[in-house]
Design a protein around this motif. Structure first.
Motif, short mmCIF file in Angstrom:
data_model
loop_
_atom_site.label_atom_id
_atom_site.label_comp_id
_atom_site.label_asym_id
_atom_site.label_seq_id
_atom_site.Cartn_x
_atom_site.Cartn_y
_atom_site.Cartn_z
N SER A 150 0.81 -1.22 0.00
CA SER A 150 0.00 0.00 0.00
C SER A 150 0.84 1.27 0.00
CB SER A 150 -0.93 0.01 1.22
OG SER A 150 -0.20 0.21 2.42
N ARG A 151 2.16 1.15 0.25
CA ARG A 151 3.00 2.33 0.35
C ARG A 151 4.09 2.42 -0.71
NH1 ARG A 151 5.52 3.33 5.88
NH2 ARG A 151 5.69 5.40 4.97
N LEU A 152 4.29 1.36 -1.46
CA LEU A 152 5.30 1.40 -2.53
C LEU A 152 4.80 2.24 -3.70
CD1 LEU A 152 6.48 -2.32 -2.54
CD2 LEU A 152 7.97 -0.33 -2.19
N SER A 153 5.70 2.95 -4.32
CA SER A 153 5.36 3.71 -5.52
C SER A 153 5.44 2.77 -6.73
CB SER A 153 6.32 4.89 -5.73
OG SER A 153 6.04 5.52 -6.96
N HIS A 154 4.32 2.15 -7.06
CA HIS A 154 4.30 1.21 -8.17
C HIS A 154 4.58 1.93 -9.50
CE1 HIS A 154 2.86 -1.92 -5.47
NE2 HIS A 154 2.08 -1.00 -4.94
N ARG A 155 4.23 3.19 -9.57
CA ARG A 155 4.52 3.95 -10.78
C ARG A 155 6.03 4.10 -10.97
NH1 ARG A 155 1.17 9.32 -11.50
NH2 ARG A 155 -0.41 7.69 -11.54
N GLN A 156 6.74 4.39 -9.88
CA GLN A 156 8.19 4.50 -9.96
C GLN A 156 8.83 3.15 -10.30
OE1 GLN A 156 9.68 7.33 -10.58
NE2 GLN A 156 11.02 7.40 -8.78
N LEU A 157 8.31 2.08 -9.71
CA LEU A 157 8.82 0.74 -10.04
C LEU A 157 8.69 0.49 -11.54
CD1 LEU A 157 7.25 -1.39 -7.14
CD2 LEU A 157 9.63 -0.67 -7.35
N ALA A 158 7.53 0.86 -12.09
CA ALA A 158 7.29 0.65 -13.52
C ALA A 158 8.21 1.53 -14.37
CB ALA A 158 5.83 0.93 -13.85
N ASN A 159 8.32 2.81 -14.00
CA ASN A 159 9.15 3.74 -14.78
C ASN A 159 10.61 3.28 -14.84
OD1 ASN A 159 6.91 5.34 -15.25
ND2 ASN A 159 7.42 6.84 -13.68
N ARG A 160 11.11 2.79 -13.75
CA ARG A 160 12.52 2.36 -13.74
C ARG A 160 12.73 1.11 -14.60
NH1 ARG A 160 14.76 3.54 -7.58
NH2 ARG A 160 14.00 5.69 -7.47
N ARG A 161 11.78 0.21 -14.58
CA ARG A 161 11.88 -0.96 -15.45
C ARG A 161 11.89 -0.54 -16.92
NH1 ARG A 161 11.28 -6.09 -13.70
NH2 ARG A 161 10.98 -6.36 -11.46
N THR A 162 10.99 0.37 -17.26
CA THR A 162 10.92 0.83 -18.65
C THR A 162 12.22 1.50 -19.07
OG1 THR A 162 8.52 1.12 -18.50
CG2 THR A 162 9.66 2.32 -20.24
N SER A 163 12.73 2.39 -18.23
CA SER A 163 13.98 3.09 -18.53
C SER A 163 15.16 2.13 -18.64
CB SER A 163 14.24 4.14 -17.44
OG SER A 163 15.48 4.77 -17.63
N ASN A 164 15.25 1.18 -17.70
CA ASN A 164 16.35 0.22 -17.74
C ASN A 164 16.27 -0.69 -18.95
OD1 ASN A 164 17.62 1.13 -15.42
ND2 ASN A 164 16.52 -0.26 -14.06
N ALA A 165 15.05 -1.08 -19.33
CA ALA A 165 14.89 -1.93 -20.51
C ALA A 165 15.38 -1.21 -21.76
CB ALA A 165 13.43 -2.34 -20.68
N GLU A 166 15.06 0.07 -21.88
CA GLU A 166 15.51 0.85 -23.04
C GLU A 166 17.04 0.95 -23.05
OE1 GLU A 166 13.45 4.51 -22.57
OE2 GLU A 166 11.53 3.72 -23.30
N ALA A 167 17.63 1.20 -21.88
CA ALA A 167 19.09 1.32 -21.80
C ALA A 167 19.77 0.00 -22.13
CB ALA A 167 19.49 1.79 -20.40
#
Length: 345
Positions: free
Chosen positions: A240-257
């Motif tokens: 309930s307290r994790l930023s799931h949006r941030q988790l998703a954004n970092r995966r997307t950015s890392n995948a692109e890199a």
């Protein structure tokens, strides 16, 4: 503790950093018009589904993709269920024609489906499952690889997901969809069972990797029990307290890199907005896994072939590269360089 030559990449999660924690966070799979229940593991969620569909609805045939792991099959024991498999194509999409043909022979079966590595089910996938339901099949959609984008109503009668594969928690799974309340009522889960998963994450955060590994093994063994149990309060609070949006954004950015850092001739198997991993086809995945591990890059192989799929056309040439929230572009460059050196060796 032995000093590490490399900072480890991969393996099980440590505690989430403070920048990923919020007072209140939106949970993508929690929708106001969709019933939702939590259990301790994905296997338990599937076992609860299997028990309900067998004992209440009298079903005993489960139709699964030819690419599945043992933990997806174990909740459907051979003594209770006949297993029938359907093929997936080179991009791991279901062969919908073959699936439809199978269902015409086994209309009151249970179909277990999945979109792999974060990919969204395409329109053909969705339309086929709707046709199968109309014919009398029950559909379970495994959303484990795409929990961070599970923001729409679930496909099929019920969706399940193991959360610890992509979210920094040591346990947890959900059931959601129209059948979820009846399944939960029938399964009557126990209270949370104790396991040292949180202690394993704490030890890893503190740098005690040897103790962390021992505790993780103990936790994994405890969570392998199939009888359903409720999610622990600590994990529920963390979700309930994790930023799931941030988790998703970092995966997307890392995948692109990482895509940019890999050899240009390497086939990346699945395109997804928020990948769970970056899966590659390689000639010798086990050898590459071992070679990368010597550089403290720990990659899962999806998956060892389950004995019950011994005759299936099972892809055995995949290795999955980690891209999760713990890492940055420099880490992705390190993985890409290591893969290039192994490919060119």
């Amino acid at each position: 503790m032995t000093p590490l030559r490399f900072t480890p990449i991969g393996s099980f999660f440590e505690l989430a950093n403070d920048d990923l924690v919020r007072d209140v966070a939106e949970i993508p799979w929690q929708q106001p018009d969709t019933s939702l229940a939590y259990l301790q593991s994905g296997q338990q969620a599937l076992r609860a589904c299997a028990s309900y569909l067998s004992e209440v609805e009298g079903r005993d045939i489960v139709v699964v993709p030819e690419f599945a792991c043992d933990s997806m099959l174990a909740p459907f024991p051979q003594a209770e269920w006949t297993l029938v498999s359907f093929p997936v194509d080179a991009s791991l999409r279901p062969d919908t024609h073959a699936l439809s043909t199978i269902i015409s022979q086994h209309e009151r079966c249970v179909v277990l489906t999945m979109a792999y590595f974060g990919a969204a089910p395409d329109s053909e996938h969705i339309a086929t499952l709707q046709i199968l339901q109309a014919k009398g099949a029950r559909v379970i959609e495994d959303e484990t690889h795409r929990v961070l984008t599970a923001s729409t109503r679930p496909i099929g009668d019920v969706a399940v997901a193991s959360l610890r594969k992509t979210i920094p928690v040591p346990d947890g799974a959900y059931l959601r969809g129209v059948l979820a309340p009846a399944i939960l009522e029938h399964s009557a889960p126990e209270g949370p069972r104790s396991h040292p998963g949180w202690e394993a994450m704490e030890a890893k955060s503190a740098g005690d990797l040897e103790r962390a590994g021992e505790l993780f093994t103990q936790s994994d063994r405890a969570l392998s029990q199939l009888e359903p149990a409720l999610l622990s309060p600590r994990t529920l609070e963390a979700l309930s307290r994790l930023s799931h949006r941030q988790l998703a954004n970092r995966r997307t950015s890392n995948a692109e890199a990482l895509r940019s850092a890999l050899p240009v001739n390497h086939e990346i198997l699945v395109e997804a907005s928020v990948p769970s991993h970056l899966p590659l086809r390689v000639d010798e995945p086990r050898a590459m896994q071992q070679a990368l591990a010597k550089q403290a890059i720990y990659c899962p192989i999806h998956w060892p072939r389950p004995p019950r799929l011994a005759e299936a056309s099972f892809p055995c040439d995949l290795i999955s590269l980690p891209i999760d929230h713990r890492y940055n572009r420099a880490d992705m460059s390190r993985i890409g360089t290591a893969v290039r050196e192994l490919v060119n060796a």
